[in-house]
Motif scaffolding. Structure first.
Motif, PDB file in Angstrom:
ATOM      1  N   LEU A   1      -0.169   3.694  -4.964  1.00 60.90           N
ATOM      2  CA  LEU A   1       0.487   2.152  -4.823  1.00 60.90           C
ATOM      3  C   LEU A   1       1.432   2.696  -3.912  1.00 60.90           C
ATOM      4  CD1 LEU A   1       1.341   0.230  -8.576  1.00 60.90           C
ATOM      5  CD2 LEU A   1       0.014  -1.223  -6.002  1.00 60.90           C
ATOM      6  N   LYS A   2       2.025   3.767  -3.642  1.00 57.82           N
ATOM      7  CA  LYS A   2       2.879   4.073  -2.811  1.00 57.82           C
ATOM      8  C   LYS A   2       2.019   4.242  -1.638  1.00 57.82           C
ATOM      9  CE  LYS A   2       4.935   9.102  -1.484  1.00 57.82           C
ATOM     10  NZ  LYS A   2       5.643   9.261  -1.968  1.00 57.82           N
TER      11      LYS A   2
ATOM     12  N   ARG B   1       0.198  -3.246  -9.709  1.00 58.64           N
ATOM     13  CA  ARG B   1      -0.024  -3.987  -8.719  1.00 58.64           C
ATOM     14  C   ARG B   1       0.896  -5.285  -7.541  1.00 58.64           C
ATOM     15  NH1 ARG B   1      -5.023  -2.200  -7.976  1.00 58.64           N
ATOM     16  NH2 ARG B   1      -4.076  -0.786  -6.239  1.00 58.64           N
ATOM     17  N   LYS B   2       0.671  -5.712  -9.370  1.00 61.55           N
ATOM     18  CA  LYS B   2       1.386  -7.136  -9.570  1.00 61.55           C
ATOM     19  C   LYS B   2       3.213  -7.235  -8.950  1.00 61.55           C
ATOM     20  CE  LYS B   2       1.809 -11.291 -11.401  1.00 61.55           C
ATOM     21  NZ  LYS B   2       2.892 -11.417 -12.848  1.00 61.55           N
ATOM     22  N   ALA B   3       3.691  -6.174  -9.438  1.00 64.76           N
ATOM     23  CA  ALA B   3       4.829  -5.729  -9.130  1.00 64.76           C
ATOM     24  C   ALA B   3       4.888  -5.096  -8.041  1.00 64.76           C
ATOM     25  CB  ALA B   3       5.450  -4.942 -10.707  1.00 64.76           C
ATOM     26  N   TRP B   4       4.236  -4.783  -7.212  1.00 65.84           N
ATOM     27  CA  TRP B   4       4.870  -3.665  -6.180  1.00 65.84           C
ATOM     28  C   TRP B   4       4.476  -4.376  -5.170  1.00 65.84           C
ATOM     29  CZ3 TRP B   4       5.023   1.207  -3.361  1.00 65.84           C
ATOM     30  CH2 TRP B   4       5.441   2.494  -4.556  1.00 65.84           C
TER      31      TRP B   4
ATOM     32  N   ILE C   1       9.388   6.730  -1.792  1.00 67.54           N
ATOM     33  CA  ILE C   1      10.015   7.423  -3.082  1.00 67.54           C
ATOM     34  C   ILE C   1       9.511   8.633  -3.544  1.00 67.54           C
ATOM     35  CG2 ILE C   1      10.432   4.489  -4.075  1.00 67.54           C
ATOM     36  CD1 ILE C   1       7.467   5.447  -5.822  1.00 67.54           C
ATOM     37  N   ARG C   2      10.377   9.333  -4.096  1.00 68.62           N
ATOM     38  CA  ARG C   2       9.777  10.562  -4.442  1.00 68.62           C
ATOM     39  C   ARG C   2       9.040  10.715  -6.065  1.00 68.62           C
ATOM     40  NH1 ARG C   2      11.562  16.134  -5.369  1.00 68.62           N
ATOM     41  NH2 ARG C   2      14.154  15.057  -5.434  1.00 68.62           N
ATOM     42  N   LEU C   3       8.019  11.407  -6.290  1.00 73.25           N
ATOM     43  CA  LEU C   3       7.399  11.166  -7.480  1.00 73.25           C
ATOM     44  C   LEU C   3       7.638  11.982  -7.979  1.00 73.25           C
ATOM     45  CD1 LEU C   3       4.208   8.942  -7.351  1.00 73.25           C
ATOM     46  CD2 LEU C   3       6.452   7.950  -7.828  1.00 73.25           C
TER      47      LEU C   3
ATOM     48  N   SER D   1      11.441   1.716  -8.833  1.00 75.90           N
ATOM     49  CA  SER D   1      11.879   2.323  -7.967  1.00 75.90           C
ATOM     50  C   SER D   1      11.439   1.853  -6.707  1.00 75.90           C
ATOM     51  CB  SER D   1      10.961   3.881  -7.903  1.00 75.90           C
ATOM     52  OG  SER D   1      10.964   4.559  -9.137  1.00 75.90           O
ATOM     53  N   ARG D   2      10.176   1.292  -5.903  1.00 76.64           N
ATOM     54  CA  ARG D   2       9.803   0.131  -4.821  1.00 76.64           C
ATOM     55  C   ARG D   2      10.901  -0.056  -4.284  1.00 76.64           C
ATOM     56  NH1 ARG D   2       8.127   0.490  -0.249  1.00 76.64           N
ATOM     57  NH2 ARG D   2       6.936  -1.297   0.624  1.00 76.64           N
TER      58      ARG D   2
END
Ligand SMILES: C[S@@+](CC[C@H](N)C(=O)[O-])C[C@H]1O[C@@H](n2cnc3c(N)ncnc32)[C@H](O)[C@@H]1O
Length: 255
Positions: A92-93, A23-26, A100-102, A66-67
């Protein structure tokens, strides 16, 4: 059980501990990398303009790389073996309205077409959790000629000096360097992990050459002077003297 089944089980069990970090990185507008969270402004691991590129992250975990690629203009496919990690990435997406496509899959056997990507990346995903003889072959297959691959993970130095429990990097050369390949931490008595992979540096170079990759840049990462204490099994003082991590910038040979 196969190595990837062991790692899938490990990551499904471990995923809940990665949610906050993800979450922090997003949330961060700025990418940062590796054990010491080195900012992109200091090491430009990610290329800064990805507009119009099809990119794939191999072992995306919670999906923050990816984000960041999406924010730089890429159309991104994010692949991971762990359903639980992908569930966090999906949450998160949604929170961030990301496109992004997971996809669920194994980076050692990519469910993706030949030459369908311009850019591939792994930060501690396939880079350490997959057999390089399998995942790099797959990365080469799905990249178009001239396509770029970036990956970041532990240095073989750290693996040679890691104690047998897989807990902490030491000052003894406890494991052979020549022949380094598969490291099984699944039975470690203190903190059981999964199965990781690494190679001696000359074997990495040979593999890249065999697969048609050109090395554009190779960096052995020095921990920042400001780093203190221990992070992910590395001691800052150790990692200021020896490379705990390395990063590779590769290009698939154009025709
Ligand atoms: C440490 S995370 C990497 C993601 C992110 N950059 C990070 O540092 O949090 C490692 C990820 O690799 C994934 N992984 C392990 N083996 C894999 C495989 N064979 N194929 C795809 N992903 C794999 C795990 O499920 C996990 O989500």
């Amino acid at each position: 059980m196969t190595d990837s089944a062991v790692n899938r089980q490990f990551w499904n069990a471990y995923a809940s501990q990665w949610v906050e970090r993800g979450r922090k990185a997003w949330q961060s507008g700025q990418p940062y990398w590796g054990i010491w969270s080195i900012p992109q402004s200091q090491i430009a691991f990610l290329d800064t303009d990805l507009r119009g590129l099809r990119a794939v992250e191999l072992g995306c975990g919670t999906g923050y790389v990816s984000r960041w690629m999406e924010q730089l203009g890429a159309e991104v496919v994010s692949l991971d073996l762990s359903d639980a990690q992908l569930a966090t990435a999906a949450e998160l997406k949604r929170e961030y309205g990301s496109g992004i496509r997971l996809i669920h899959g194994n980076a050692e056997r990519l469910p993706l077409h030949d030459a369908s990507f311009d850019y591939a990346i792994s930060e501690y995903g396939a880079a350490i959790w997959c057999d390089p003889y399998l995942w790099l072959k797959e990365a080469s297959r799905v990249l178009r000629p001239g396509g770029r691959l970036r990956f970041w993970g532990h240095s073989p130095w750290a693996m040679v000096c890691l104690d047998d429990e897989g807990e902490l990097v030491t000052r003894s050369l406890g494991r052979d360097y020549f022949g380094l390949h598969r490291l099984d931490f699944s039975d470690a008595p203190i903190d059981p992990g999964g199965i990781e992979f690494n190679l001696p540096i000359s074997d990495w170079f040979q593999l890249f050459q065999d697969l048609g990759f050109i090395v554009e840049r190779f960096l052995e990462i020095k921990a920042p002077d400001t780093a203190r204490g221990e992070s992910f099994g590395s001691d800052a003082k150790w990692a200021q003297r020896f490379p705990a991590e390395h990063a590779w910038w590769l290009r698939k040979r154009p025709p």
